[in-house]
Scaffold this motif. Structure first.
Motif, PDB file in Angstrom:
ATOM      1  N   THR A  32      14.977 112.880  65.365  1.00  0.00           N
ATOM      2  CA  THR A  32      15.923 112.761  64.276  1.00  0.00           C
ATOM      3  C   THR A  32      17.347 112.774  64.806  1.00  0.00           C
ATOM      4  O   THR A  32      17.722 113.625  65.591  1.00  0.00           O
ATOM      5  CB  THR A  32      15.742 113.902  63.260  1.00  0.00           C
ATOM      6  N   MET A  33      18.108 111.789  64.383  1.00  0.00           N
ATOM      7  CA  MET A  33      19.504 111.677  64.787  1.00  0.00           C
ATOM      8  C   MET A  33      20.373 112.117  63.614  1.00  0.00           C
ATOM      9  O   MET A  33      20.002 111.956  62.454  1.00  0.00           O
ATOM     10  CB  MET A  33      19.833 110.222  65.133  1.00  0.00           C
ATOM     11  N   GLU A  34      21.540 112.645  63.923  1.00  0.00           N
ATOM     12  CA  GLU A  34      22.471 113.001  62.864  1.00  0.00           C
ATOM     13  C   GLU A  34      22.819 111.741  62.089  1.00  0.00           C
ATOM     14  O   GLU A  34      23.084 110.692  62.678  1.00  0.00           O
ATOM     15  CB  GLU A  34      23.735 113.620  63.451  1.00  0.00           C
ATOM     16  N   GLY A  35      22.789 111.826  60.782  1.00  0.00           N
ATOM     17  CA  GLY A  35      23.081 110.670  59.942  1.00  0.00           C
ATOM     18  C   GLY A  35      21.931 109.681  59.879  1.00  0.00           C
ATOM     19  O   GLY A  35      22.146 108.512  59.588  1.00  0.00           O
ATOM     20  N   SER A  36      20.713 110.112  60.168  1.00  0.00           N
ATOM     21  CA  SER A  36      19.551 109.221  60.153  1.00  0.00           C
ATOM     22  C   SER A  36      19.423 108.503  58.813  1.00  0.00           C
ATOM     23  O   SER A  36      19.785 109.039  57.769  1.00  0.00           O
ATOM     24  CB  SER A  36      18.270 110.011  60.419  1.00  0.00           C
ATOM     25  N   TYR A  37      18.914 107.289  58.877  1.00  0.00           N
ATOM     26  CA  TYR A  37      18.724 106.495  57.669  1.00  0.00           C
ATOM     27  C   TYR A  37      17.537 107.001  56.871  1.00  0.00           C
ATOM     28  O   TYR A  37      16.528 107.435  57.431  1.00  0.00           O
ATOM     29  CB  TYR A  37      18.457 105.035  58.016  1.00  0.00           C
ATOM     30  N   GLN A  67      16.082 101.435  64.341  1.00  0.00           N
ATOM     31  CA  GLN A  67      15.018 101.704  65.305  1.00  0.00           C
ATOM     32  C   GLN A  67      14.606 103.165  65.265  1.00  0.00           C
ATOM     33  O   GLN A  67      13.423 103.483  65.283  1.00  0.00           O
ATOM     34  CB  GLN A  67      15.444 101.328  66.724  1.00  0.00           C
ATOM     35  N   ASN A  68      15.574 104.060  65.154  1.00  0.00           N
ATOM     36  CA  ASN A  68      15.267 105.488  65.075  1.00  0.00           C
ATOM     37  C   ASN A  68      14.407 105.779  63.848  1.00  0.00           C
ATOM     38  O   ASN A  68      13.427 106.526  63.937  1.00  0.00           O
ATOM     39  CB  ASN A  68      16.557 106.307  65.036  1.00  0.00           C
ATOM     40  N   HIS A  69      14.743 105.171  62.734  1.00  0.00           N
ATOM     41  CA  HIS A  69      13.946 105.397  61.529  1.00  0.00           C
ATOM     42  C   HIS A  69      12.533 104.857  61.708  1.00  0.00           C
ATOM     43  O   HIS A  69      11.559 105.517  61.341  1.00  0.00           O
ATOM     44  CB  HIS A  69      14.605 104.756  60.300  1.00  0.00           C
ATOM     45  N   LEU A  70      12.402 103.683  62.289  1.00  0.00           N
ATOM     46  CA  LEU A  70      11.072 103.098  62.508  1.00  0.00           C
ATOM     47  C   LEU A  70      10.241 103.949  63.462  1.00  0.00           C
ATOM     48  O   LEU A  70       9.026 104.033  63.318  1.00  0.00           O
ATOM     49  CB  LEU A  70      11.192 101.670  63.044  1.00  0.00           C
ATOM     50  N   ASP A  71      10.893 104.580  64.420  1.00  0.00           N
ATOM     51  CA  ASP A  71      10.183 105.466  65.343  1.00  0.00           C
ATOM     52  C   ASP A  71       9.597 106.679  64.626  1.00  0.00           C
ATOM     53  O   ASP A  71       8.596 107.237  65.061  1.00  0.00           O
ATOM     54  CB  ASP A  71      11.121 105.957  66.459  1.00  0.00           C
ATOM     55  N   PRO A  74       6.065 106.030  59.763  1.00  0.00           N
ATOM     56  CA  PRO A  74       4.953 105.082  59.886  1.00  0.00           C
ATOM     57  C   PRO A  74       4.905 104.047  58.763  1.00  0.00           C
ATOM     58  O   PRO A  74       4.522 102.901  58.996  1.00  0.00           O
ATOM     59  CB  PRO A  74       3.707 105.963  59.888  1.00  0.00           C
ATOM     60  N   ASP A  75       5.315 104.409  57.562  1.00  0.00           N
ATOM     61  CA  ASP A  75       5.290 103.444  56.457  1.00  0.00           C
ATOM     62  C   ASP A  75       6.289 102.312  56.690  1.00  0.00           C
ATOM     63  O   ASP A  75       5.951 101.139  56.515  1.00  0.00           O
ATOM     64  CB  ASP A  75       5.589 104.137  55.125  1.00  0.00           C
ATOM     65  N   CYS A  76       7.499 102.662  57.084  1.00  0.00           N
ATOM     66  CA  CYS A  76       8.509 101.633  57.357  1.00  0.00           C
ATOM     67  C   CYS A  76       8.141 100.823  58.596  1.00  0.00           C
ATOM     68  O   CYS A  76       8.379  99.617  58.645  1.00  0.00           O
ATOM     69  CB  CYS A  76       9.890 102.262  57.502  1.00  0.00           C
ATOM     70  N   ARG A  77       7.546 101.481  59.591  1.00  0.00           N
ATOM     71  CA  ARG A  77       7.106 100.779  60.794  1.00  0.00           C
ATOM     72  C   ARG A  77       6.023  99.753  60.438  1.00  0.00           C
ATOM     73  O   ARG A  77       6.041  98.622  60.934  1.00  0.00           O
ATOM     74  CB  ARG A  77       6.598 101.767  61.842  1.00  0.00           C
ATOM     75  N   ASP A  78       5.110 100.119  59.557  1.00  0.00           N
ATOM     76  CA  ASP A  78       4.074  99.173  59.111  1.00  0.00           C
ATOM     77  C   ASP A  78       4.709  97.977  58.414  1.00  0.00           C
ATOM     78  O   ASP A  78       4.308  96.829  58.642  1.00  0.00           O
ATOM     79  CB  ASP A  78       3.077  99.853  58.162  1.00  0.00           C
TER      80      ASP A  78
END
Length: 94
Positions: A32-37, A67-71, A74-78
């Motif tokens: 998790t990054m600060e300001g994550s989407y 990319q961080n969110h997709l990592d 799993p739903d968004c990655r799919d």
């Protein structure tokens, strides 16, 4: 006793809390990054991100928050993988 998931009632299914779920959660927290989407924010940019990936652009560098969110999600990655496959199939047929 677990109650069945009722989407009409607006309930969200919660997976059983077991060791694997805890490990998965800890891995996501590490990334998790600060300001994550949120999913909505990432989804709004997903078409653009998919096009960058399909065009062999450095999408991870250009859109690191997506990319961080997709990592982590799993739903968004799919959804990303499905859109990428559709785009590649359309390009191959053109």
């Amino acid at each position: 006793m677990n109650q069945p998931h009722d989407p009409a009632a607006g309930e969200t299914a919660v997976p059983a809390l077991n060791q694997q779920n805890m490990v998965d959660l800890m891995h996501r927290l590490e990334k998790t990054m600060e300001g994550s989407y949120s999913c909505d924010e990432a989804y709004a940019l997903l078409d653009e991100y998919v096009e960058l990936v399909a065009d062999d652009e450095e999408a991870k560098k250009l859109m690191p928050m997506v990319q961080n969110h997709l990592d982590m999600c799993p739903d968004c990655r799919d959804e990303f993988e499905m859109l990428l496959q559709i785009l590649k199939t359309a390009d191959a047929e053109a």
